[in-house]
Design a protein around this motif. Structure first.
Motif, PDB file in Angstrom:
ATOM      1  N   ARG A 172       0.826  -1.207   0.000  1.00 48.50           N
ATOM      2  CA  ARG A 172       0.000   0.000   0.000  1.00 48.50           C
ATOM      3  C   ARG A 172       0.858   1.253   0.000  1.00 48.50           C
ATOM      4  N   LEU A 173       1.922   1.238   0.806  1.00 45.97           N
ATOM      5  CA  LEU A 173       2.827   2.389   0.842  1.00 45.97           C
ATOM      6  C   LEU A 173       3.513   2.605  -0.495  1.00 45.97           C
ATOM      7  N   GLU A 174       3.916   1.523  -1.139  1.00 44.50           N
ATOM      8  CA  GLU A 174       4.547   1.646  -2.451  1.00 44.50           C
ATOM      9  C   GLU A 174       3.579   2.231  -3.466  1.00 44.50           C
ATOM     10  N   ARG A 175       2.314   1.764  -3.456  1.00 50.22           N
ATOM     11  CA  ARG A 175       1.317   2.319  -4.380  1.00 50.22           C
ATOM     12  C   ARG A 175       1.092   3.799  -4.099  1.00 50.22           C
ATOM     13  N   ARG A 176       1.008   4.147  -2.823  1.00 49.56           N
ATOM     14  CA  ARG A 176       0.779   5.547  -2.455  1.00 49.56           C
ATOM     15  C   ARG A 176       1.953   6.417  -2.893  1.00 49.56           C
ATOM     16  N   MET A 177       3.176   5.929  -2.707  1.00 47.12           N
ATOM     17  CA  MET A 177       4.354   6.674  -3.153  1.00 47.12           C
ATOM     18  C   MET A 177       4.317   6.887  -4.664  1.00 47.12           C
ATOM     19  N   ALA A 178       3.943   5.841  -5.390  1.00 42.76           N
ATOM     20  CA  ALA A 178       3.848   5.960  -6.851  1.00 42.76           C
ATOM     21  C   ALA A 178       2.806   7.006  -7.228  1.00 42.76           C
ATOM     22  N   GLY A 229      -2.765  11.777 -26.704  1.00 39.85           N
ATOM     23  CA  GLY A 229      -1.875  11.216 -25.704  1.00 39.85           C
ATOM     24  C   GLY A 229      -1.143   9.996 -26.215  1.00 39.85           C
ATOM     25  N   ALA A 230       0.020   9.753 -25.620  1.00 38.11           N
ATOM     26  CA  ALA A 230       0.812   8.547 -25.855  1.00 38.11           C
ATOM     27  C   ALA A 230       1.158   8.022 -24.474  1.00 38.11           C
ATOM     28  N   VAL A 231       0.647   6.847 -24.129  1.00 37.43           N
ATOM     29  CA  VAL A 231       0.713   6.349 -22.760  1.00 37.43           C
ATOM     30  C   VAL A 231       1.197   4.910 -22.728  1.00 37.43           C
ATOM     31  N   ARG A 232       2.081   4.616 -21.786  1.00 38.06           N
ATOM     32  CA  ARG A 232       2.449   3.230 -21.478  1.00 38.06           C
ATOM     33  C   ARG A 232       1.895   2.942 -20.085  1.00 38.06           C
ATOM     34  N   LEU A 233       1.031   1.941 -20.004  1.00 40.41           N
ATOM     35  CA  LEU A 233       0.425   1.571 -18.730  1.00 40.41           C
ATOM     36  C   LEU A 233       1.400   0.762 -17.883  1.00 40.41           C
ATOM     37  N   PRO A 234       1.113   0.634 -16.596  1.00 38.45           N
ATOM     38  CA  PRO A 234       1.961  -0.213 -15.744  1.00 38.45           C
ATOM     39  C   PRO A 234       2.061  -1.658 -16.254  1.00 38.45           C
ATOM     40  N   GLY A 239       2.560  -2.415 -19.280  1.00 33.34           N
ATOM     41  CA  GLY A 239       3.437  -2.407 -20.441  1.00 33.34           C
ATOM     42  C   GLY A 239       2.702  -2.118 -21.739  1.00 33.34           C
ATOM     43  N   HIS A 240       1.385  -2.181 -21.740  1.00 28.02           N
ATOM     44  CA  HIS A 240       0.619  -1.866 -22.940  1.00 28.02           C
ATOM     45  C   HIS A 240       0.779  -0.390 -23.269  1.00 28.02           C
ATOM     46  N   ARG A 241       0.854  -0.108 -24.556  1.00 25.98           N
ATOM     47  CA  ARG A 241       1.044   1.271 -25.009  1.00 25.98           C
ATOM     48  C   ARG A 241      -0.161   1.692 -25.840  1.00 25.98           C
ATOM     49  N   TYR A 242      -0.603   2.921 -25.618  1.00 26.24           N
ATOM     50  CA  TYR A 242      -1.741   3.469 -26.346  1.00 26.24           C
ATOM     51  C   TYR A 242      -1.385   4.844 -26.876  1.00 26.24           C
ATOM     52  N   GLU A 243      -1.750   5.091 -28.122  1.00 26.30           N
ATOM     53  CA  GLU A 243      -1.609   6.413 -28.722  1.00 26.30           C
ATOM     54  C   GLU A 243      -2.963   6.760 -29.314  1.00 26.30           C
ATOM     55  N   TRP A 244      -3.403   7.986 -29.073  1.00 22.47           N
ATOM     56  CA  TRP A 244      -4.753   8.320 -29.471  1.00 22.47           C
ATOM     57  C   TRP A 244      -4.899   9.831 -29.589  1.00 22.47           C
ATOM     58  N   GLN A 245      -5.766  10.271 -30.490  1.00 15.81           N
ATOM     59  CA  GLN A 245      -6.077  11.693 -30.608  1.00 15.81           C
ATOM     60  C   GLN A 245      -7.464  11.861 -31.188  1.00 15.81           C
ATOM     61  N   THR A 246      -8.072  12.955 -30.841  1.00 15.95           N
ATOM     62  CA  THR A 246      -9.338  13.341 -31.446  1.00 15.95           C
ATOM     63  C   THR A 246      -9.519  14.845 -31.264  1.00 15.95           C
ATOM     64  N   GLY A 247     -10.393  15.378 -32.030  1.00 15.76           N
ATOM     65  CA  GLY A 247     -10.697  16.796 -31.938  1.00 15.76           C
ATOM     66  C   GLY A 247     -12.131  17.035 -32.335  1.00 15.76           C
ATOM     67  N   ALA A 248     -12.597  18.224 -32.057  1.00 15.61           N
ATOM     68  CA  ALA A 248     -13.968  18.583 -32.415  1.00 15.61           C
ATOM     69  C   ALA A 248     -14.032  20.080 -32.694  1.00 15.61           C
ATOM     70  N   VAL A 249     -14.893  20.446 -33.598  1.00 19.16           N
ATOM     71  CA  VAL A 249     -15.140  21.851 -33.919  1.00 19.16           C
ATOM     72  C   VAL A 249     -16.078  22.410 -32.848  1.00 19.16           C
ATOM     73  N   ARG A 258      -8.575   2.368 -12.254  1.00 18.33           N
ATOM     74  CA  ARG A 258      -7.130   2.472 -12.042  1.00 18.33           C
ATOM     75  C   ARG A 258      -6.504   1.092 -11.837  1.00 18.33           C
ATOM     76  N   GLU A 259      -7.167   0.255 -11.062  1.00 17.77           N
ATOM     77  CA  GLU A 259      -6.647  -1.095 -10.812  1.00 17.77           C
ATOM     78  C   GLU A 259      -6.633  -1.922 -12.092  1.00 17.77           C
ATOM     79  N   ILE A 260      -7.673  -1.794 -12.898  1.00 23.48           N
ATOM     80  CA  ILE A 260      -7.748  -2.543 -14.154  1.00 23.48           C
ATOM     81  C   ILE A 260      -6.648  -2.069 -15.110  1.00 23.48           C
ATOM     82  N   LEU A 261      -6.453  -0.775 -15.206  1.00 21.73           N
ATOM     83  CA  LEU A 261      -5.367  -0.263 -16.049  1.00 21.73           C
ATOM     84  C   LEU A 261      -4.004  -0.713 -15.531  1.00 21.73           C
ATOM     85  N   GLY A 262      -3.922  -0.944 -14.227  1.00 18.53           N
ATOM     86  CA  GLY A 262      -2.680  -1.403 -13.620  1.00 18.53           C
ATOM     87  C   GLY A 262      -2.453  -2.896 -13.720  1.00 18.53           C
ATOM     88  N   GLY A 263      -3.437  -3.637 -14.262  1.00 18.38           N
ATOM     89  CA  GLY A 263      -3.242  -5.062 -14.482  1.00 18.38           C
ATOM     90  C   GLY A 263      -4.100  -5.986 -13.637  1.00 18.38           C
TER      91      GLY A 263
END
Length: 166
Positions: free
Chosen positions: A9-15, A56-61, A63-73, A102-107
């Protein structure tokens, strides 16, 4: 709670704390490359009222990597009925649901693993939250009680969290 759990728990909180302190630096003058690119795109569309862009370009805990963009008028956004977004925002409006995401994104992807977490409620309550998130499109099931955030929702979720930061 045993020592191993307390250390975890302390390690997660520090992160979390370290992550909160690390924000992208504000661009120096003339470094608004994304904004300048958006303005050029909008000018080509004849969108005088402007628009928004998020990317955004993101690497999750995991190791999966996601790159994504969108815009709107902007005009299209103002003309749209915003009530359709209420369910999506409501699904994010509960601290336990945000924790589950958050937990699901963390694995931690199974309902059984999520049920082991402290302060997330009973198994029935967890399934209720998972159904809310799934119904709003923030999660989908991958079979056998496994959940994941759809690829097209990872960066938007992180953008919303960044925008909601106090």
């Amino acid at each position: 709670m045993d020592l191993e759990e307390r250390v975890a728990r302390l390690e997660r909180r520090m992160a979390e704390l370290e992550g909160a302190e690390r924000t992208a630096p504000a661009p120096a003058e003339g470094e608004f490359w994304a904004l300048e690119g958006l303005k050029a795109q909008l000018a080509g569309l004849g969108a005088a009222d402007g628009g928004v862009l998020f990317t955004g370009a993101v690497r999750l805990p995991t190791g999966h990597r996601y790159e994504w963009q969108t815009g709107a008028v902007a005009e299209d956004l103002f003309d749209r009925d915003w009530s359709g977004a209420a369910d999506s925002f409501a699904a994010l409006g509960h601290p336990v649901r945000l924790r589950l995401l958050r937990e699901i994104l963390g694995g931690r992807c199974t309902a059984a693993a999520l049920a082991e977490l402290e302060e997330t409620g009973t198994t029935g309550q967890i399934y209720h939250h998972l159904r809310q998130l799934t119904g709003a499109g923030w999660l989908h099931t991958t079979g056998r009680g496994r959940y994941e955030v759809p690829a097209g929702r990872v960066v938007p979720l992180l953008v919303l969290l960044s925008a909601a930061r106090p």
